[in-house]
Design a protein around this motif. Structure first.
Motif, PDB file in Angstrom:
ATOM      1  N   ILE A   1       0.842  -1.208   0.000  1.00 30.24           N
ATOM      2  CA  ILE A   1       0.000   0.000   0.000  1.00 30.24           C
ATOM      3  C   ILE A   1       0.867   1.244   0.000  1.00 30.24           C
ATOM      4  O   ILE A   1       0.592   2.219  -0.707  1.00 30.24           O
ATOM      5  CB  ILE A   1      -0.941  -0.014   1.217  1.00 30.24           C
ATOM      6  N   ARG A   2       1.969   1.213   0.835  1.00 29.59           N
ATOM      7  CA  ARG A   2       2.834   2.399   0.865  1.00 29.59           C
ATOM      8  C   ARG A   2       3.483   2.645  -0.499  1.00 29.59           C
ATOM      9  O   ARG A   2       3.605   3.794  -0.950  1.00 29.59           O
ATOM     10  CB  ARG A   2       3.921   2.214   1.940  1.00 29.59           C
ATOM     11  N   ARG A   3       3.914   1.552  -1.148  1.00 29.41           N
ATOM     12  CA  ARG A   3       4.556   1.737  -2.474  1.00 29.41           C
ATOM     13  C   ARG A   3       3.558   2.314  -3.486  1.00 29.41           C
ATOM     14  O   ARG A   3       3.877   3.223  -4.259  1.00 29.41           O
ATOM     15  CB  ARG A   3       5.112   0.392  -2.960  1.00 29.41           C
ATOM     16  N   GLU A   4       2.335   1.758  -3.526  1.00 29.37           N
ATOM     17  CA  GLU A   4       1.330   2.251  -4.480  1.00 29.37           C
ATOM     18  C   GLU A   4       0.956   3.707  -4.185  1.00 29.37           C
ATOM     19  O   GLU A   4       0.776   4.516  -5.112  1.00 29.37           O
ATOM     20  CB  GLU A   4       0.069   1.389  -4.429  1.00 29.37           C
ATOM     21  N   ALA A   5       0.858   4.060  -2.868  1.00 28.54           N
ATOM     22  CA  ALA A   5       0.534   5.446  -2.510  1.00 28.54           C
ATOM     23  C   ALA A   5       1.626   6.391  -2.945  1.00 28.54           C
ATOM     24  O   ALA A   5       1.368   7.496  -3.463  1.00 28.54           O
ATOM     25  CB  ALA A   5       0.292   5.545  -0.999  1.00 28.54           C
ATOM     26  N   GLY A   6       2.863   5.976  -2.801  1.00 25.85           N
ATOM     27  CA  GLY A   6       3.966   6.838  -3.233  1.00 25.85           C
ATOM     28  C   GLY A   6       3.969   7.032  -4.738  1.00 25.85           C
ATOM     29  O   GLY A   6       4.213   8.137  -5.245  1.00 25.85           O
ATOM     30  N   THR A   7       3.735   5.906  -5.455  1.00 23.46           N
ATOM     31  CA  THR A   7       3.707   6.022  -6.933  1.00 23.46           C
ATOM     32  C   THR A   7       2.578   6.937  -7.383  1.00 23.46           C
ATOM     33  O   THR A   7       2.749   7.795  -8.267  1.00 23.46           O
ATOM     34  CB  THR A   7       3.530   4.624  -7.550  1.00 23.46           C
ATOM     35  N   LEU A   8       1.379   6.761  -6.812  1.00 26.18           N
ATOM     36  CA  LEU A   8       0.231   7.565  -7.204  1.00 26.18           C
ATOM     37  C   LEU A   8       0.444   9.042  -6.839  1.00 26.18           C
ATOM     38  O   LEU A   8       0.062   9.952  -7.603  1.00 26.18           O
ATOM     39  CB  LEU A   8      -1.022   7.048  -6.502  1.00 26.18           C
ATOM     40  N   ALA A   9       1.085   9.314  -5.717  1.00 29.99           N
ATOM     41  CA  ALA A   9       1.367  10.706  -5.333  1.00 29.99           C
ATOM     42  C   ALA A   9       2.265  11.369  -6.354  1.00 29.99           C
ATOM     43  O   ALA A   9       2.078  12.539  -6.735  1.00 29.99           O
ATOM     44  CB  ALA A   9       2.014  10.740  -3.937  1.00 29.99           C
ATOM     45  N   GLY A  10       3.248  10.626  -6.870  1.00 27.19           N
ATOM     46  CA  GLY A  10       4.129  11.205  -7.898  1.00 27.19           C
ATOM     47  C   GLY A  10       3.383  11.507  -9.177  1.00 27.19           C
ATOM     48  O   GLY A  10       3.633  12.533  -9.838  1.00 27.19           O
ATOM     49  N   GLU A  11       2.475  10.580  -9.567  1.00 27.57           N
ATOM     50  CA  GLU A  11       1.696  10.813 -10.808  1.00 27.57           C
ATOM     51  C   GLU A  11       0.816  12.055 -10.664  1.00 27.57           C
ATOM     52  O   GLU A  11       0.734  12.885 -11.575  1.00 27.57           O
ATOM     53  CB  GLU A  11       0.811   9.593 -11.091  1.00 27.57           C
ATOM     54  N   ILE A  12       0.117  12.194  -9.515  1.00 33.94           N
ATOM     55  CA  ILE A  12      -0.819  13.308  -9.323  1.00 33.94           C
ATOM     56  C   ILE A  12      -0.074  14.624  -9.215  1.00 33.94           C
ATOM     57  O   ILE A  12      -0.542  15.670  -9.683  1.00 33.94           O
ATOM     58  CB  ILE A  12      -1.685  13.057  -8.084  1.00 33.94           C
ATOM     59  N   ARG A  13       1.152  14.609  -8.584  1.00 35.14           N
ATOM     60  CA  ARG A  13       1.898  15.852  -8.413  1.00 35.14           C
ATOM     61  C   ARG A  13       2.201  16.511  -9.766  1.00 35.14           C
ATOM     62  O   ARG A  13       2.198  17.736  -9.896  1.00 35.14           O
ATOM     63  CB  ARG A  13       3.206  15.579  -7.646  1.00 35.14           C
ATOM     64  N   ARG A  14       2.442  15.702 -10.806  1.00 36.55           N
ATOM     65  CA  ARG A  14       2.727  16.284 -12.133  1.00 36.55           C
ATOM     66  C   ARG A  14       1.494  16.984 -12.711  1.00 36.55           C
ATOM     67  O   ARG A  14       1.610  17.949 -13.466  1.00 36.55           O
ATOM     68  CB  ARG A  14       3.226  15.187 -13.070  1.00 36.55           C
ATOM     69  N   ALA A  15       0.290  16.493 -12.385  1.00 34.69           N
ATOM     70  CA  ALA A  15      -0.937  17.147 -12.878  1.00 34.69           C
ATOM     71  C   ALA A  15      -1.174  18.478 -12.169  1.00 34.69           C
ATOM     72  O   ALA A  15      -1.743  19.410 -12.750  1.00 34.69           O
ATOM     73  CB  ALA A  15      -2.136  16.234 -12.668  1.00 34.69           C
ATOM     74  N   GLU A  16      -0.696  18.572 -10.898  1.00 34.22           N
ATOM     75  CA  GLU A  16      -0.957  19.801 -10.133  1.00 34.22           C
ATOM     76  C   GLU A  16      -0.346  21.026 -10.808  1.00 34.22           C
ATOM     77  O   GLU A  16      -0.940  22.113 -10.827  1.00 34.22           O
ATOM     78  CB  GLU A  16      -0.400  19.618  -8.711  1.00 34.22           C
ATOM     79  N   SER A  17       0.839  20.889 -11.402  1.00 30.77           N
ATOM     80  CA  SER A  17       1.491  22.053 -12.022  1.00 30.77           C
ATOM     81  C   SER A  17       0.676  22.558 -13.218  1.00 30.77           C
ATOM     82  O   SER A  17       0.597  23.765 -13.458  1.00 30.77           O
ATOM     83  CB  SER A  17       2.916  21.678 -12.462  1.00 30.77           C
ATOM     84  N   ARG A  18       0.066  21.643 -13.970  1.00 31.96           N
ATOM     85  CA  ARG A  18      -0.768  22.083 -15.105  1.00 31.96           C
ATOM     86  C   ARG A  18      -1.941  22.932 -14.613  1.00 31.96           C
ATOM     87  O   ARG A  18      -2.205  24.022 -15.113  1.00 31.96           O
ATOM     88  CB  ARG A  18      -1.328  20.872 -15.851  1.00 31.96           C
ATOM     89  N   TYR A  19      -2.688  22.432 -13.623  1.00 26.21           N
ATOM     90  CA  TYR A  19      -3.861  23.147 -13.142  1.00 26.21           C
ATOM     91  C   TYR A  19      -3.472  24.483 -12.531  1.00 26.21           C
ATOM     92  O   TYR A  19      -4.114  25.511 -12.776  1.00 26.21           O
ATOM     93  CB  TYR A  19      -4.616  22.311 -12.105  1.00 26.21           C
ATOM     94  N   SER A  20      -2.395  24.501 -11.728  1.00 21.98           N
ATOM     95  CA  SER A  20      -2.004  25.716 -11.025  1.00 21.98           C
ATOM     96  C   SER A  20      -1.561  26.800 -12.007  1.00 21.98           C
ATOM     97  O   SER A  20      -2.039  27.942 -11.967  1.00 21.98           O
ATOM     98  CB  SER A  20      -0.880  25.392 -10.035  1.00 21.98           C
ATOM     99  N   GLU A  21      -0.655  26.461 -12.940  1.00 24.27           N
ATOM    100  CA  GLU A  21      -0.122  27.466 -13.870  1.00 24.27           C
ATOM    101  C   GLU A  21      -1.204  27.939 -14.853  1.00 24.27           C
ATOM    102  O   GLU A  21      -1.298  29.129 -15.168  1.00 24.27           O
ATOM    103  CB  GLU A  21       1.070  26.890 -14.634  1.00 24.27           C
ATOM    104  N   THR A  22      -2.037  26.993 -15.325  1.00 24.45           N
ATOM    105  CA  THR A  22      -3.124  27.384 -16.239  1.00 24.45           C
ATOM    106  C   THR A  22      -4.102  28.317 -15.536  1.00 24.45           C
ATOM    107  O   THR A  22      -4.555  29.317 -16.103  1.00 24.45           O
ATOM    108  CB  THR A  22      -3.863  26.143 -16.749  1.00 24.45           C
ATOM    109  N   GLY A  23      -4.458  28.016 -14.295  1.00 24.47           N
ATOM    110  CA  GLY A  23      -5.383  28.876 -13.547  1.00 24.47           C
ATOM    111  C   GLY A  23      -4.809  30.262 -13.341  1.00 24.47           C
ATOM    112  O   GLY A  23      -5.508  31.274 -13.533  1.00 24.47           O
ATOM    113  N   ARG A  24      -3.510  30.366 -12.941  1.00 26.33           N
ATOM    114  CA  ARG A  24      -2.908  31.695 -12.734  1.00 26.33           C
ATOM    115  C   ARG A  24      -2.829  32.477 -14.043  1.00 26.33           C
ATOM    116  O   ARG A  24      -3.014  33.693 -14.076  1.00 26.33           O
ATOM    117  CB  ARG A  24      -1.520  31.540 -12.101  1.00 26.33           C
TER     118      ARG A  24
END
Length: 608
Positions: free
Chosen positions: A49-72
């Protein structure tokens, strides 16, 4: 100038939602990273579970920059959009207000200039300088408002440029953050790629099955069609054979019938031919009798007219009119039909500022103007026989006492067939002379042009025209409604029949004709003769070039006007131009030629 379109508020809300989404993504990443961090609890399941959570956190973190920069980027663009949109709207309002003010100032300048021009030569120097200052102030105001309009246009252009730059910056920021992210290689993209491959396989398989079924059905249909064609051909051959036998039998019957019909037709044609010969002989006899009757009537009336003192051309012209309408009463129906075509109202086409007339004009200059408006109605140089519109010219003149008087120029006949577009055609000719109770469309065009020009009721006017234009001038001058609206001081006509018109004694009538011109002698023979009235100034001379020359010609009338009136060749012409101490308001005929200020053309076509 166009406004900057769009809804900044919608763009701002979209940017805010994207920034909120980025914030939610960051919170989710923090939660997943907390799950992925090691603690004292150990087991294979918890480690997975810890490994899958870490992998998924890395995938989602890359999407955050798109939403944040596009919104600003959208929020920054919305702020510029709202400001530049307001700046552009204010610039448009300021430009429109400045342009309207500039137009008003230009009108004021023209009015001041006309006031300055209208000052008499004997005006006081202070009055003239005051008028000049008003012209200068109006010109300065027009220039100032024009500069304000130009400044507003520059502000509008600056706002549009700033808006477009902000849009490009926002697009670049969004494109950079999308291209710089490796989110396309995420777990989600790999999953959707697998689904796409599955869908493509299913689609190709269905397509192949459908094409195979279609091919089988097509082959079956083609086989059935071929069998039906063969059967139809066999049936058709049998039908054609039967039809051929029937046609052959009918042909024999038709041949026998044709022979009988030809014989009958020959007998009928012979009878018709004999009847036609008899009808033609009868018609020839009737036409001959009518021509002989017409000739005898013309000779009789011509002789009577000569004994009453008419000149030979007038005697013959009047005799022809009486003979035609006496022997052919149906011609009165032609007059009534022509009158019906004059009941409509003319249609305004356009207004054209003409050339600035020279000072101290004469009757020859007036006649050159009449030739000019005759030509102006022919719009197609390749079709000189068609007159497309009627042009009425108005020439305001400054009288000696400062009063504005108006010279009205009326065109002559330019369309010799009925049913045309212009009002100066043969239909107006007929009605103007034979049914003066019906106002022609050309007369209505003259009145409409005077109203369009803004000539106030009670103004002094002079009407001028030759041929139909002169007849129209006479009809208007003898119309009580027209003369009660405007003060008609004079009319100047040439090659026109106006002796049968009851023109008031207060109107001076210059009536110029050539001895070989029959048109001025086409007065209505059943109407009274007013030619000996004291307000008539008649000039009847041979045309330039001698008595054998064509009398009804505009260029020859222009020469006659110059010789007999402008140069004083006729005492009648001199008397027409002479001042009258008892003239209405002191306005003289010479005031209509001394100081013309402008010329304006009004074009009309016939209306229903």
């Amino acid at each position: 100038m166009d406004p900057i379109h769009g809804e900044p508020a919608i763009v701002r809300r979209s940017g805010a939602r994207l920034v909120d989404t980025a914030e939610a993504i960051r919170s989710a990443v923090a939660e997943l990273e907390a799950i992925a961090s090691p603690d004292d609890m150990r087991s294979l399941a918890l480690d997975r579970i810890r490994r899958e959570a870490g992998t998924l956190a890395g995938e989602i973190r890359r999407a955050e920059s798109r939403y944040s920069e596009t919104g600003r980027a959208l929020l920054d663009f919305a702020a510029v959009h709202e400001r530049t949109q307001a700046d552009a709207a204010a610039a448009i309002d300021d430009a429109e207000a400045a342009e309207a003010a500039a137009d008003r100032a230009a009108d004021a300048r023209r009015a001041a200039a006309l006031e300055l021009q209208a000052l008499p030569p004997a005006a006081e120097a202070d009055e003239r300088r005051a008028a000049e200052r008003r012209v200068g102030r109006a010109r300065a105001a027009a220039d100032e408002h024009g500069a304000d309009a130009a400044a507003a246009q520059r502000r509008h252009a600056q706002a549009v440029e700033e808006f477009e730059q902000a849009a490009r910056r926002a697009m670049e920021r969004i494109e950079n953050v999308v291209e710089g992210s490796d989110l396309n290689d995420s777990l989600w993209d790999r999953f959707t790629g697998a689904l796409d491959g599955l869908f493509d396989f299913v689609r190709d398989a269905v397509k192949a099955v459908f094409e195979a079924i279609t091919a089988v059905v097509k082959a079956i249909v083609e086989l059935i069609t071929a069998v039906l064609i063969v059967l139809a051909a066999l049936v058709l051959l049998g039908v054609l054979a039967l039809l051929a036998l029937a046609v052959l039998a009918l042909a024999v019957v038709a041949l026998l019938a044709a022979i009988a019909l030809i014989a009958f037709a020959a007998i009928v044609l012979l009878a018709i031919g004999m009847a036609l010969v008899a009808v033609v002989l009868l018609l020839v006899a009737l036409v001959t009798a009518a021509l002989i009757g017409l000739l005898l009537t013309v000779v009789m009336f011509t002789a009577v007219n000569l004994m009453t003192g008419m000149d030979p051309v007038e005697a013959l012209t009047q005799a022809l009119i009486v003979a035609l309408f006496t022997l052919a009463p149906a011609l009165w129906l032609v007059v009534k039909l022509a009158s019906g075509a004059e009941t409509g109202d003319p249609v305004f086409v356009d207004r054209t500022d003409g050339w600035k007339p020279q000072q101290d004009q004469g009757l020859a200059d007036l006649f050159e103007d009449l030739q000019d408006i005759d030509e102006a109605g022919h719009l197609d140089p390749n079709d000189p026989d068609t007159n497309h519109e009627s042009v009425v010219r108005i020439v305001p003149c400054l009288a000696a006492d400062g009063t504005i008087v108006y010279r009205i120029h009326i065109p002559s006949t330019q369309q010799w067939t009925p049913g045309g577009e212009s009002g100066n055609d043969v239909t107006s000719d007929i009605v103007a002379k034979m049914d003066q109770a019906q106002q022609t469309q050309l007369e209505k065009m003259v009145i409409a042009a005077m109203r369009e020009h803004g000539i106030p009721p009670g103004s002094h006017v002079m009407l001028a025209g030759w041929s139909l234009g002169g007849i129209t001038a006479g009809n208007l001058a003898s119309d009580p409604d027209f003369t009660s609206t405007y003060k008609v001081d004079a009319i100047a006509v040439a090659g026109s029949s106006v002796d049968d018109l009851p023109i008031p004694p207060s109107v001076r009538v210059l009536d110029v004709s050539h001895t070989t011109d029959p048109v001025p002698r086409t007065e209505n023979p059943w109407a009274p003769d007013y030619s000996n009235q004291p307000n008539r100034y008649k000039i009847d001379v041979p045309p330039p070039g001698g008595a054998d020359a064509l009398g009804h010609d505009s260029e020859k009338y222009k020469t006659t006007m110059q010789n007999q009136v402008d140069e004083g060749g006729s005492s009648q012409g001199t008397a027409f131009l002479a001042d009258d101490p008892a003239a209405d308001d002191g306005i003289q005929v010479s005031d209509y030629f001394r100081n013309p200020t402008s010329s304006v053309d009004y074009a009309y076509t016939r209306g229903d």
